[in-house]
Design a protein around this motif. Structure first.
Motif, mmCIF file in Angstrom:
data_model
loop_
_atom_site.group_PDB
_atom_site.id
_atom_site.type_symbol
_atom_site.label_atom_id
_atom_site.label_comp_id
_atom_site.label_asym_id
_atom_site.label_seq_id
_atom_site.Cartn_x
_atom_site.Cartn_y
_atom_site.Cartn_z
ATOM 1 N N VAL A 1 14.839 -4.503 12.160
ATOM 2 C CA VAL A 1 14.087 -4.198 10.953
ATOM 3 C C VAL A 1 12.606 -4.039 11.294
ATOM 4 C CG1 VAL A 1 13.505 -4.989 8.631
ATOM 5 C CG2 VAL A 1 15.712 -5.587 9.617
ATOM 6 N N VAL A 2 12.007 -2.959 10.796
ATOM 7 C CA VAL A 2 10.573 -2.726 10.961
ATOM 8 C C VAL A 2 9.958 -2.653 9.570
ATOM 9 C CG1 VAL A 2 8.793 -1.179 11.858
ATOM 10 C CG2 VAL A 2 10.951 -1.425 13.090
ATOM 11 N N ASN A 3 8.975 -3.491 9.333
ATOM 12 C CA ASN A 3 8.260 -3.496 8.059
ATOM 13 C C ASN A 3 7.150 -2.454 8.144
ATOM 14 O OD1 ASN A 3 6.791 -4.003 5.753
ATOM 15 N ND2 ASN A 3 6.353 -6.119 6.232
ATOM 16 N N LYS A 4 7.302 -1.361 7.446
ATOM 17 C CA LYS A 4 6.309 -0.279 7.474
ATOM 18 C C LYS A 4 5.164 -0.513 6.487
ATOM 19 C CE LYS A 4 8.337 2.479 10.407
ATOM 20 N NZ LYS A 4 7.713 2.883 11.639
ATOM 21 N N GLY A 5 5.230 -1.587 5.718
ATOM 22 C CA GLY A 5 4.198 -1.903 4.733
ATOM 23 C C GLY A 5 2.965 -2.512 5.375
ATOM 24 N N LYS A 6 2.010 -2.931 4.530
ATOM 25 C CA LYS A 6 0.747 -3.477 5.012
ATOM 26 C C LYS A 6 0.683 -4.992 4.930
ATOM 27 C CE LYS A 6 -1.835 0.678 3.942
ATOM 28 N NZ LYS A 6 -2.936 1.277 3.206
ATOM 29 N N LYS A 7 1.706 -5.635 4.327
ATOM 30 C CA LYS A 7 1.690 -7.093 4.233
ATOM 31 C C LYS A 7 3.040 -7.655 4.652
ATOM 32 C CE LYS A 7 2.943 -7.267 -0.645
ATOM 33 N NZ LYS A 7 2.627 -7.781 -1.949
ATOM 34 N N ALA A 8 3.036 -8.921 5.044
ATOM 35 C CA ALA A 8 4.270 -9.575 5.477
ATOM 36 C C ALA A 8 5.226 -9.696 4.300
ATOM 37 C CB ALA A 8 3.954 -10.946 6.057
ATOM 38 N N ARG A 9 6.492 -9.505 4.564
ATOM 39 C CA ARG A 9 7.530 -9.641 3.547
ATOM 40 C C ARG A 9 8.473 -10.755 3.989
ATOM 41 N NH1 ARG A 9 6.965 -6.238 -1.006
ATOM 42 N NH2 ARG A 9 6.094 -4.286 -0.289
ATOM 43 N N TYR A 10 9.033 -11.448 3.023
ATOM 44 C CA TYR A 10 9.993 -12.506 3.291
ATOM 45 C C TYR A 10 11.309 -12.160 2.616
ATOM 46 C CZ TYR A 10 5.961 -15.195 4.798
ATOM 47 O OH TYR A 10 4.827 -15.603 5.454
#
Length: 116
Positions: free
Chosen positions: A6-15
């Motif tokens: 999984v790669v988080n393409k957003g600007k903030k950490a997600r849980y």
């Protein structure tokens, strides 16, 4: 069970599922089919299935099959004790606390434990 990259393409950490997904970093986790849908539903996530089958988490990736302990009714000391005893991961405790009561003292102590 599926192993995901999984790669988080957003600007903030997600849980999700007790796992932190930092921005622009790859995280590998092992999940069930239902949990896969929870991860896949996040708009900022790029999800790739690495392996699919009946693997029982042979590598120390995310333990998402373990029954989760609800910390909403626990004191700060009880939560820290549960983490130290292995009843709950630090990431899961952080996720639940940030989504629930959001006690800054507990969050600070859990983040300190995570860094150790």
């Amino acid at each position: 069970m599926k192993t995901l990259r999984v790669v988080n393409k957003g600007k903030k950490a997600r849980y999700r599922l007790g796992v932190e997904f930092p921005p622009n970093q790859t995280v590998e986790i092992t999940v069930s089919n239902r949990e896969y849908l929870t991860v896949k539903a996040v708009r900022d996530f790029e999800v790739e299935i690495v392996s699919e089958g009946d693997t029982k988490q042979s590598h120390g990736i995310a333990e998402t099959d373990a029954p989760s302990l609800d910390i909403s009714g626990l004191t700060i000391d009880d939560v820290l004790e549960a983490v130290k005893e292995g009843k709950l991961s630090v990431d899961e405790a952080l996720f639940q606390e940030k989504a629930g009561k959001n006690r800054s003292t507990l969050i600070d102590k859990l983040e300190a434990l995570k860094e150790e």
